[in-house]
Design a protein around this motif. Structure first.
Motif, mmCIF file in Angstrom:
data_model
loop_
_atom_site.group_PDB
_atom_site.id
_atom_site.type_symbol
_atom_site.label_atom_id
_atom_site.label_comp_id
_atom_site.label_asym_id
_atom_site.label_seq_id
_atom_site.Cartn_x
_atom_site.Cartn_y
_atom_site.Cartn_z
ATOM 1 N N PRO A 1 0.960 -1.141 0.048
ATOM 2 C CA PRO A 1 -0.198 0.127 -0.073
ATOM 3 C C PRO A 1 0.881 1.191 0.082
ATOM 4 C CG PRO A 1 -0.379 -1.506 1.869
ATOM 5 C CD PRO A 1 0.821 -2.006 1.008
ATOM 6 N N ALA A 2 0.671 2.165 -0.778
ATOM 7 C CA ALA A 2 1.249 3.476 -0.659
ATOM 8 C C ALA A 2 0.260 4.434 -0.169
ATOM 9 C CB ALA A 2 1.587 3.786 -2.145
ATOM 10 N N ILE A 3 0.115 4.870 1.171
ATOM 11 C CA ILE A 3 -0.841 5.684 1.820
ATOM 12 C C ILE A 3 -0.179 7.113 1.824
ATOM 13 C CG2 ILE A 3 -1.955 6.056 4.118
ATOM 14 C CD1 ILE A 3 -2.710 3.519 2.823
ATOM 15 N N GLY B 1 -1.664 2.326 -3.631
ATOM 16 C CA GLY B 1 -0.811 1.090 -4.004
ATOM 17 C C GLY B 1 -1.983 0.036 -4.566
ATOM 18 N N SER B 2 -1.185 -1.201 -4.833
ATOM 19 C CA SER B 2 -1.971 -2.131 -5.397
ATOM 20 C C SER B 2 -2.592 -3.259 -4.199
ATOM 21 C CB SER B 2 -1.211 -2.889 -6.563
ATOM 22 O OG SER B 2 -0.171 -3.349 -5.860
ATOM 23 N N ASP C 1 -4.785 -2.013 2.771
ATOM 24 C CA ASP C 1 -4.030 -1.517 4.178
ATOM 25 C C ASP C 1 -5.342 -1.100 5.072
ATOM 26 O OD1 ASP C 1 -2.307 -1.387 6.049
ATOM 27 O OD2 ASP C 1 -1.094 0.143 4.947
ATOM 28 N N TRP C 2 -4.813 -1.071 6.515
ATOM 29 C CA TRP C 2 -5.956 -0.801 7.556
ATOM 30 C C TRP C 2 -5.297 -0.063 8.628
ATOM 31 C CZ3 TRP C 2 -5.125 -5.496 4.840
ATOM 32 C CH2 TRP C 2 -6.231 -5.909 4.284
ATOM 33 N N LEU C 3 -6.260 1.289 8.897
ATOM 34 C CA LEU C 3 -5.837 2.018 9.821
ATOM 35 C C LEU C 3 -5.840 1.456 11.214
ATOM 36 C CD1 LEU C 3 -4.933 5.044 10.851
ATOM 37 C CD2 LEU C 3 -7.375 5.709 10.558
ATOM 38 N N GLY D 1 -8.956 0.361 0.925
ATOM 39 C CA GLY D 1 -8.724 -0.565 -0.212
ATOM 40 C C GLY D 1 -7.733 -0.190 -1.256
ATOM 41 N N ALA D 2 -7.223 -1.080 -2.019
ATOM 42 C CA ALA D 2 -6.257 -0.652 -3.009
ATOM 43 C C ALA D 2 -6.734 0.289 -3.980
ATOM 44 C CB ALA D 2 -5.700 -1.966 -3.771
#
Length: 182
Positions: free
Chosen positions: A45-47, A74-75, A78-80, A115-116
């Protein structure tokens, strides 16, 4: 076959194995090395965080809201997991909901999914952060450091600036939580 020719044949076979092994190592170095050293950032992920703002403290209020856009370029998802700050006792993710005709805020117990290639908006009237017990009063223009903690992207430090909520956003929230109609 004589004994001398048999040992010469074995020597060629062993030499051939070494030659094959050296050739394979050479191929790995030539063609495998670029793949082995290729960054896997495109798989993570690229946040990116934008528009981070908070509301100033009003009167004796012990909680202020925080709002922002969380963009995952990102592809992979991820989760906060949480949010921290040295400027407050604790921070929670909340969601504004309407249940049985009543508007209320509830604490979000599970991590927030990003989500991606998606953006999650933390905004008034939806998902948002509640900053409890700021250590000092927060006035318009003040800046508060926040650390967002993600499962894969890790810790991301940002600064949120205290602003007066947009008039339309504030009126919407006021009407939803006070029973007013507009």
């Amino acid at each position: 076959m004589t004994r001398g020719s048999l040992s010469a044949l074995k020597g060629r076979r062993i030499g051939g194995i070494w030659l094959l092994l050296i050739a394979l190592i050479g191929l790995v170095i030539l063609f495998g090395a670029p793949f082995a050293t290729m960054p896997v950032a495109h798989l993570r992920p690229a946040i990116e965080i934008s528009g981070a703002r908070i509301t100033p403290t009003l009167g004796m209020s012990n909680a202020i809201g925080a709002f922002m856009e969380i963009n995952n370029t990102g592809s992979t998802p991820d989760w906060l997991l949480g949010v921290e700050s040295k400027a407050a006792k604790f921070i929670e993710v909340h969601e504004s909901i309407v249940k049985d005709g009543q508007s209320r805020m509830i604490r979000v117990q599970t991590p927030v999914s990003v989500g991606a290639r998606q953006t999650v908006s933390l905004k008034n009237g939806g998902l948002h952060l509640m900053i409890f017990n700021p250590l000092t009063p927060v006035n318009i223009g003040d800046k508060i450091p926040l650390t967002l903690v993600f499962e894969h992207a890790g810790r991301i430090d940002i600064v949120a600036t205290a602003e007066i909520p947009q008039l339309a956003e504030h009126a919407f929230a006021r009407s939803r939580f006070s029973g007013e109609t507009h």
